[in-house]
Structures are given as C-alpha cells and as structure tokens.
Design an enzyme around this catalytic site. Sequence first.
Site, PDB file in Angstrom:
ATOM      1  N   ILE A 108       4.087 -31.843  15.070  1.00 37.85           N
ATOM      2  CA  ILE A 108       2.667 -32.034  15.362  1.00 37.85           C
ATOM      3  C   ILE A 108       2.453 -33.545  15.291  1.00 37.85           C
ATOM      4  O   ILE A 108       2.937 -34.209  14.379  1.00 37.85           O
ATOM      5  CB  ILE A 108       1.781 -31.262  14.347  1.00 37.85           C
ATOM      6  CG1 ILE A 108       0.287 -31.463  14.638  1.00 37.85           C
ATOM      7  CG2 ILE A 108       2.075 -31.653  12.905  1.00 37.85           C
ATOM      8  CD1 ILE A 108      -0.623 -30.555  13.768  1.00 37.85           C
ATOM      9  N   SER A 109       1.751 -34.092  16.278  1.00 42.57           N
ATOM     10  CA  SER A 109       1.592 -35.540  16.337  1.00 42.57           C
ATOM     11  C   SER A 109       0.795 -36.065  15.149  1.00 42.57           C
ATOM     12  O   SER A 109      -0.006 -35.348  14.548  1.00 42.57           O
ATOM     13  CB  SER A 109       0.863 -35.940  17.624  1.00 42.57           C
ATOM     14  OG  SER A 109       1.522 -35.430  18.757  1.00 42.57           O
ATOM     15  N   GLN A 110       1.029 -37.334  14.861  1.00 39.52           N
ATOM     16  CA  GLN A 110       0.288 -38.024  13.807  1.00 39.52           C
ATOM     17  C   GLN A 110      -1.204 -38.087  14.194  1.00 39.52           C
ATOM     18  O   GLN A 110      -1.523 -38.388  15.347  1.00 39.52           O
ATOM     19  CB  GLN A 110       0.873 -39.431  13.724  1.00 39.52           C
ATOM     20  CG  GLN A 110       0.317 -40.284  12.647  1.00 39.52           C
ATOM     21  CD  GLN A 110       0.647 -41.753  12.893  1.00 39.52           C
ATOM     22  OE1 GLN A 110       1.084 -42.140  13.967  1.00 39.52           O
ATOM     23  NE2 GLN A 110       0.421 -42.553  11.876  1.00 39.52           N
ATOM     24  N   ARG A 157      -6.757 -29.085  10.431  1.00 35.60           N
ATOM     25  CA  ARG A 157      -5.367 -29.358  10.841  1.00 35.60           C
ATOM     26  C   ARG A 157      -4.367 -28.514  10.048  1.00 35.60           C
ATOM     27  O   ARG A 157      -3.266 -28.247  10.520  1.00 35.60           O
ATOM     28  CB  ARG A 157      -5.062 -30.856  10.678  1.00 35.60           C
ATOM     29  CG  ARG A 157      -3.713 -31.293  11.291  1.00 35.60           C
ATOM     30  CD  ARG A 157      -3.611 -32.804  11.364  1.00 35.60           C
ATOM     31  NE  ARG A 157      -2.394 -33.295  11.984  1.00 35.60           N
ATOM     32  CZ  ARG A 157      -1.356 -33.790  11.332  1.00 35.60           C
ATOM     33  NH1 ARG A 157      -1.379 -33.857  10.017  1.00 35.60           N
ATOM     34  NH2 ARG A 157      -0.298 -34.228  11.981  1.00 35.60           N
TER      35      ARG A 157
END
Length: 224
Positions: free
Chosen positions: A71-73, A45
């Site tokens: 950026i999503s969790q 990530r």
Amino acid sequence: MRGRDEMHHGIGMTSQRTRERLIQRLHEEGIADSRVLDVIRRIPRHLFVDEALAHRAYENTALPIGNNQTISQPWMVARMSELLLAAGPLDKVLEIGTGSGYQTAVLAQLVERVFSVERIKVLQDRAKERLQALSLRNVVFRWGDGWEGWQALAPYNGIIVTAVAADVPQALLDQLAPGGRMVIPVGAGELQQLLLIIREEDGSFTRHPLGAVRFVPLLNGPLA
Ligand code: SAH
C-alpha cells in the site's frame, strides 16, 4: 480500565488523534490541498492493511499487502492526488495499480468517477470489498494489464499510475484527453522519478519531473 471494545474500535493506534498526527505530518511535508487532507483524515487506512499491521496504518509509510505488493505511503498518495487535481475538477480518472484500493478510495472522494485496473485478481477482489464497505460507488474495477490502459472508456482527464516502468506506456498517453493530466513514476531500480505529464490542447505532451520516488514495478499481463 479500558474495555475490550475500546481496544478494538479505535481508542488505540487507529484513533482520531493518531490520524490527526498523520495529517499534521503530511501538511508539514508540503501537502497543501485541504480537500486531499480532509479526505485522508476521514478514510480508515487500517481497513486497507492486514489486521496484524493495523496498528501501523497511520504511520507515513508503505506497508506490505501480500503478493509482493505494498500500500503506498500516505504522503505519496496525497501528493499524487493533489497533482492530479491542481488544474481543476476531474470527471474521469484512470488508475493503474489498484493494490489495496486505498489510493482508489481517496480519489473516489475527489473526482467524479474512477476506473481502476489491477493485474492481481485477489488484490482486486479485496479492494472491491473495502470500497463497498465504505459505500464508495463511483469506482469501476477491471482485472487486466495496465500497460494497455482501458481503451473502451477512454479518454480520461486524469491518469494515475502507482507502479513504475522504464517508460510511460504508450497506451496511457493515447488515452489521456487533451487538457488532461497524468501522474506516473518512471525509471528503474533506485533511479525513479515522479512525472507530471500534461497533454496540451493541441495534443502534444509536456513532462514535468517532480523528484525521486520509490515504487514497485509495473509488471506484464493479468495474474489470477
Ligand atoms: N495504490 C496502491 C498501490 C499498490 S502497489 C495502494 O495504495 O494500495 C502497485 C500495484 O500495481 C500492485 O497492486 C500491482 O499488482 C499493480 N500492478 C503492477 N503491474 C500492473 C499492471 N501491468 N497492470 C495493472 N496493475 C499492475
């Protein structure tokens, strides 16, 4: 003494141990699908965020990616992925809101083909580079307006939307195959919730509300 290379190549905040802690946390917070957890364990990530934020990449949190987007969790990525996959394998998935490409990269390893639409060109270009670098080749990108879905390649067995609108875009409902599943946040401001929408074989839709969430807005039109 730790060498310079070690500092830069993952003995620090991006180490396997740091990643493993994230997986443990996702598991504790209810993510049960081991395929999803395995994929998240493997994906770097830190390559999906700016270098200055790389040391926070394995925290369970959304992070800025520029252009007012995030950026999503990881928990949300995991949850949405397992909801999509819960009824069996998917061959065609439409994603609205490529962003960093992180959710795209997760999906690419769980389904046959991903079709990903993003309205901001520079984000799309960066996401493309990242997926190429990871040799994920089963993704097709489109620069366009997610409100319209991607009609030419419809229908899809799965649709995932990573930005929120007051209503579910009609085009996306139309492009969902019978038996297909859509995971999408709906609402406004603080009052957003995640929906799982299932298109029954007779063409009707069933909506399952799945709790409060927080997403950036689904905006209108492509942006260069
Ligand atoms: N899953 C992404 C989340 C990115 S945030 C990630 O983890 O990185 C949501 C994204 O949706 C943003 O990149 C935003 O530009 C995009 N977006 C917003 N409205 C859109 C629209 N109408 N069509 C396509 N993409 C849109």
